[in-house]
Write an enzyme that holds these catalytic residues in place. Structure first.
Site, short mmCIF file in Angstrom:
data_model
loop_
_atom_site.label_atom_id
_atom_site.label_comp_id
_atom_site.label_asym_id
_atom_site.label_seq_id
_atom_site.Cartn_x
_atom_site.Cartn_y
_atom_site.Cartn_z
N ASP A 179 0.29 -1.28 0.07
CA ASP A 179 -0.75 0.28 0.45
C ASP A 179 1.19 0.90 -0.07
OD1 ASP A 179 -2.18 1.92 0.64
OD2 ASP A 179 -2.08 1.78 2.92
N ASP A 235 -0.01 5.36 0.61
CA ASP A 235 -0.10 6.29 1.81
C ASP A 235 0.19 6.05 2.75
OD1 ASP A 235 -0.19 8.01 -0.47
OD2 ASP A 235 -2.47 6.85 -0.46
N ASP A 237 -1.18 0.16 6.21
CA ASP A 237 -0.89 0.47 7.25
C ASP A 237 -2.84 0.58 7.79
OD1 ASP A 237 -2.30 2.36 4.98
OD2 ASP A 237 -2.41 3.61 7.58
#
Lengths: 217, 386
Positions: free
Chosen positions: A7, A9, A179
């Protein structure tokens, strides 16, 4: 070949590139700061709550890209990369990417952020494959719309499956680092899910599932 | 007759303004009535404020070269750091510095077009600095032939002079100079270059008095190539300084300044068409990878297209303001330029498993570049120069 999927961001970057693009436009005085910031912050909160209307958000982001000539937006993007993204790059994230590269893994970023913003970031990490929400182009100009399925939540799985079919690849042995609890659908699909500086929901789930939890900060 | 005078005089005036050798003087000009080829559309005389645009062009070129220079110096510094204490981390940093430097070089391509008659010298320069495709085995080992290449040839003494002599000795792919020779050195044929290939060793002197140790020779070639690159890029940059051909450019008539800028755009596109997608005898397009070892072809091409677009936009703005040329040609140029930029931006980095994505747009890239070249030719004609 093993896939190592990241991922973007708040995983490889210290922050959210989509939200930061909006802040960048505000900072340059290119948009009505009060109105734009309010909308941008609203969408970001919705994302954190897992309630984001990704089409509405990308339409909001792409409206500013659509309204400018390619010369202008490519110039702005280069500035954005140098002034905003570069300081957000986590050195430990680079090391992690290099670790997978050294093992001969196929590297990929999968992100809900649009491809106009994220393509140079993938290049910055030397990651060859990018699945992002695609901004629509017509006759060389951005239309302000998105095309296809946005790579958000379950959309990441759909887009990844399409990619796997065209590349004759599989998810066997794949890694996915994220995250966000928004990525739980895909995290559950891979052999090696890793929670990176996770939000509370993901942290709780990862702990229950005994998934590795790590920090890149 | 009055109407015909109106038609002819601007043409003559334009010819006089441009100082064309073949200008038809009023005395020798045939009687208008006897001239059946005279166009029925008047060619107006334009008072181009081209000096403003040329100023922007020069300023952008100088900024482009100045930024590029910093990247070349960083590449040089990283080379020294790496050679002082080779490690895989430092090799990776050096590779990254190469990629940045080459992208900066590519970004300045639009400003590397011939100005006033220096085309041969410039072509030679470009050929030494940025030749591709490259047959790596001519310079160094490849997996199938571990002892091949100049570096492993123990009977050839290596020096800058040797590298220049050997460059494209019998074939254009025998590249021993410039960015892509360096790229091959830093990545190797299969992108598996190890820092140990650059470790210093005790010299193994040949009977002819030079070192034959391959690691030492690779270090020497790396050092020499970077030094030469710095020299040559400095010379390119000097063209845009007041002491270079810049003064000649500034002395041109407004029409010729505009033509120079149009030709720069056209020259760039012609180079693009011939360089990336070539057509074979069967009419099939095949892809030539610019940076096959680092897989940075997309980024190189994109960097050059960004400045191409910037300069076409500035030029188009001037032409539109002055109402020069057919609006459809201006639109065609803009559309093609935008299409090329945004399409290349959406391509994945070029490598074996993404080549299909590139082939999918190959024909359109050539078509769009050609459309832009044709539009530029029409605009060039419209400014009233032969």
């Amino acid at each position: 070949m093993t896939l190592a999927i990241f991922d973007l961001d708040n995983t490889l970057l210290r922050g959210d590139s989509d939200h930061a693009w909006g802040e960048f436009l505000v900072g340059k005085g290119l948009v009505n700061s009060k109105v734009y910031r309010e909308r941008n912050d609203y969408f970001y909160q919705q994302y954190q709550l897992g309630k984001l209307d990704v089409v509405a958000y990308q339409t909001f982001v792409l409206a500013e890209i659509k309204s400018r000539s390619p010369e202008e937006i490519f110039g702005l993007r280069a500035q954005f990369m140098a002034e905003v993204i570069e300081p957000m790059v986590l050195s430990q994230a680079e090391a992690l990417v290099n670790h997978h590269r050294d093992q001969g893994h196929t590297l990929m970023i999968i992100t809900a952020t649009n491809d106009f913003i994220t393509r140079p970031i993938a290049t910055r990490f030397g990651i060859e494959h990018l699945i992002a929400t695609e901004a629509e182009l017509k006759d060389g100009l951005y239309t302000g719309n998105i095309v296809g399925t946005p790579s958000y939540q379950g959309g990441k799985i759909e887009r990844l499956n399409d990619w796997l079919k065209t590349r004759d690849h599989s998810l066997a042995g794949a890694w996915f680092y994220s995250d966000s609890h928004n990525d739980l659908p895909l995290l559950k699909c891979v052999d090696n899910p890793v929670a990176v500086d996770p939000d509370d929901q993901l942290k709780q789930f990862a702990t229950q599932q005994q998934w590795p939890i790590m920090s890149l900060r | 007759m009055q109407t015909l005078k109106f038609l002819i005089s601007p043409v003559v005036l334009l010819l006089l303004i441009t100082g064309c050798d073949n200008a038809v003087t009023p005395e020798s000009a045939p009687e208008p009535a006897a001239e059946p080829m005279v166009t029925t559309t008047p060619l107006p005389v334009y008072n181009f404020p081209s000096e403003t645009l040329l100023g922007l062009w020069i300023e952008t070129a100088q900024a482009c070269y100045a930024e590029a220079e910093l990247s070349y110096l960083e590449f040089d510094a990283k080379t020294q750091e790496f050679l002082d204490a080779p490690s895989q981390t430092r090799l990776r940093q050096l590779q990254s510095a190469w990629a940045t430097a080459h992208q900066h070089y590519a970004a300045c391509r639009i400003f590397q077009q011939p100005t006033t008659g220096d085309s041969e010298g410039l072509a030679l320069f470009r050929n030494q600095l940025d030749s591709w495709p490259i047959m790596g085995g001519f310079l160094d080992a490849v997996p199938e032939y571990p002892d091949t290449g100049l570096i492993n040839d123990g009977v050839i003494a290596l020096s800058v002079a040797t590298l220049i002599e050997q460059h494209q000795l019998t074939d254009s792919t025998e590249v021993t100079l410039g960015f892509h020779a360096l790229e091959f050195l830093l990545w190797g044929a299969d992108a598996k270059r190890s820092y140990t290939d650059f470790m210093p060793y005790a010299s193994e002197m040949s009977p002819m008095g030079f070192d034959t140790n391959r690691e030492n020779r690779r270090r020497l070639v790396l050092t020499d190539l970077v030094a030469l690159l710095l020299q040559q890029t400095e010379q390119l940059q000097a063209r845009w300084l007041p002491s270079g051909t810049l003064a000649e450019m500034q002395a041109l008539t407004p029409q010729k300044q505009t033509r120079f800028m149009l030709q720069s755009l056209s020259g760039f596109l012609t180079q693009l068409r011939g360089s990336y997608f070539n057509e074979n005898h069967q009419g099939d397009l095949f892809l030539i990878e610019e940076s096959p070892f680092s897989h940075t072809t997309r980024d190189d091409l994109l960097a050059s297209l960004v400045n191409f677009n910037l300069m076409q936009a500035a030029l188009v703005s001037l032409l539109e303001t002055q109402e020069v040329g057919n609006p459809s040609d201006i639109t065609a140029l803009q559309q093609a330029a935008h299409w090329l930029l945004t399409t290349v931006d959406t391509l994945p980095p070029l490598q074996e498993d993404t080549a299909a994505d590139w082939y999918a747009v190959a024909a359109d890239v050539n078509t769009q570049a050609l459309a832009a070249i044709r539009a530029i030719a029409a605009l060039n004609k419209a400014i009233g120069l032969p």
